[in-house]
Design a protein around this motif. Structure first.
Motif, short mmCIF file in Angstrom:
data_model
loop_
_atom_site.label_atom_id
_atom_site.label_comp_id
_atom_site.label_asym_id
_atom_site.label_seq_id
_atom_site.Cartn_x
_atom_site.Cartn_y
_atom_site.Cartn_z
N ARG A 7 0.82 -1.19 0.00
CA ARG A 7 0.00 0.00 0.00
C ARG A 7 0.87 1.26 0.00
N THR A 8 0.26 2.37 -0.38
CA THR A 8 1.00 3.62 -0.52
C THR A 8 0.91 4.47 0.75
N ALA A 9 2.07 4.90 1.23
CA ALA A 9 2.14 5.82 2.37
C ALA A 9 2.60 7.17 1.85
N SER A 10 1.66 8.11 1.76
CA SER A 10 2.00 9.42 1.19
C SER A 10 1.69 10.58 2.12
N ASN A 11 1.14 10.27 3.31
CA ASN A 11 0.94 11.28 4.33
C ASN A 11 2.01 11.09 5.40
N GLY A 12 2.02 11.95 6.40
CA GLY A 12 3.00 11.80 7.47
C GLY A 12 3.51 13.12 7.96
N LEU A 13 4.78 13.13 8.36
CA LEU A 13 5.37 14.35 8.90
C LEU A 13 6.89 14.33 8.76
N VAL A 14 7.48 15.49 8.94
CA VAL A 14 8.93 15.61 9.03
C VAL A 14 9.27 16.10 10.43
N ALA A 15 10.39 15.61 10.96
CA ALA A 15 10.85 16.02 12.28
C ALA A 15 12.33 16.34 12.19
N ALA A 16 12.79 17.29 12.97
CA ALA A 16 14.19 17.72 12.88
C ALA A 16 14.72 18.15 14.22
N LYS A 17 16.04 18.05 14.34
CA LYS A 17 16.75 18.57 15.51
C LYS A 17 18.11 19.05 15.08
N ALA A 18 18.50 20.21 15.53
CA ALA A 18 19.82 20.77 15.24
C ALA A 18 20.45 21.23 16.54
N GLU A 19 21.65 20.72 16.80
CA GLU A 19 22.33 21.03 18.06
C GLU A 19 23.81 20.73 17.93
#
Length: 275
Positions: free
Chosen positions: A55-67
């Motif tokens: 099946r296709t996964a086309s939704n979601g999120l991005v997460a980030a951390k900079a340190e």
């Protein structure tokens, strides 16, 4: 009739991210016991993991951390926006990001093999896949090192988690200018930092298209070299970060803004969910 209420259904949906019908069936089977219902959802979900692989996964999120001069950016995908904006999916993404930071992974495969609180990230995804009932995957990740790295997350819709994530590495200058550049990257989607990073075949193809288009437009032969060069430069201005007109002041390029701020961009990464 099973002993549960609409509030129980809502609570279990929010806790697991599972669909309403699946939750109701699990509560029926568990005679209203939410703990047992959660187990039922997980067991039945594990049976369906293989079926969901195609099946296709086309939704979601991005997460980030900079340190500390290191930036990490991950894209975690699911099938529906309902799951994407749910707490269980967000918590999973937080764990994935933490594992990426701790393991210093630089690719999605390395991240899947990394461990978090005694489980591999791959196992965390399998468990979430089972409970939530959707295909969940890590599409990509990026790790950026520089004297200074900033991150920026952008929501394209107020009711969804961040859909665009950016890392920008710089040397010199202030964090404010670096963040402005990160916001610019989010909005204008450059593909490379400098024109030297564009491969020769792509440039040659742009020249060919520019020349053929100019001829089709009936431009005079003697004017073709200048026209072609102008259009190729236009391609660079559209795709090369340092040559793009700056979002906050289109009279200056991003490169010029950085130069005036005493900064040099060393690299960047940009993800948009599903693209």
């Amino acid at each position: 009739m099973a002993n549960y209420t609409a509030a129980d259904i809502k609570e279990l949906r929010e806790a697991t991210g599972a669909g309403m019908l699946d939750v109701k069936k699990a509560l029926d089977e568990a005679d209203g016991d939410k703990g047992k219902a959660t187990e039922i959802l997980r067991v039945k979900g594990l049976k369906g993991v293989t079926k969901r692989e195609g099946r296709t996964a086309s939704n979601g999120l991005v997460a980030a951390k900079a340190e500390g001069g290191v930036g990490t950016l991950v894209e975690v995908l699911c099938e529906t926006d309902f799951v994407a904006k749910g707490a269980p999916f967000g918590e999973l993404a937080d764990k994935v990001l933490a594992a990426a930071v701790e393991s210093k992974a630089s690719t999605a495969d390395e991240l899947l093999a990394a461990t978090y609180e005694g489980s591999t990230v791959a196992d965390l995804l399998t468990d979430a896949n089972a409970t939530i009932g959707e295909k969940i995957e890590i599409k990509r990740m990026a790790r950026l090192e520089a004297p200074s790295v900033v991150s920026y997350l952008h929501k394209t819709s107020p009711d969804l988690p961040a859909q665009i994530g950016v890392l920008v590495g710089t040397e010199g200058g202030s964090e404010d200018v670096a963040r402005d550049v990160a916001m610019h990257v989010a909005a204008f989607s450059p593909s490379v930092l400098t024109r030297d990073e564009v491969d020769e075949a792509t440039v040659a193809n742009e020249r060919r298209i520019a020349e053929e288009t100019a001829k089709e437009e009936g431009k005079p032969e003697q004017a073709l070299p200048k026209i072609v060069e102008g259009r190729v430069n236009g391609f660079f201005k559209e795709n090369v970060l340092l040559e793009q007109p700056f979002a906050k002041d289109a009279k200056k390029t991003v490169g010029k803004v950085l130069e005036e701020a005493g900064a040099t961009a060393t690299g960047f990464a940009r993800f948009r969910v599903g693209s």
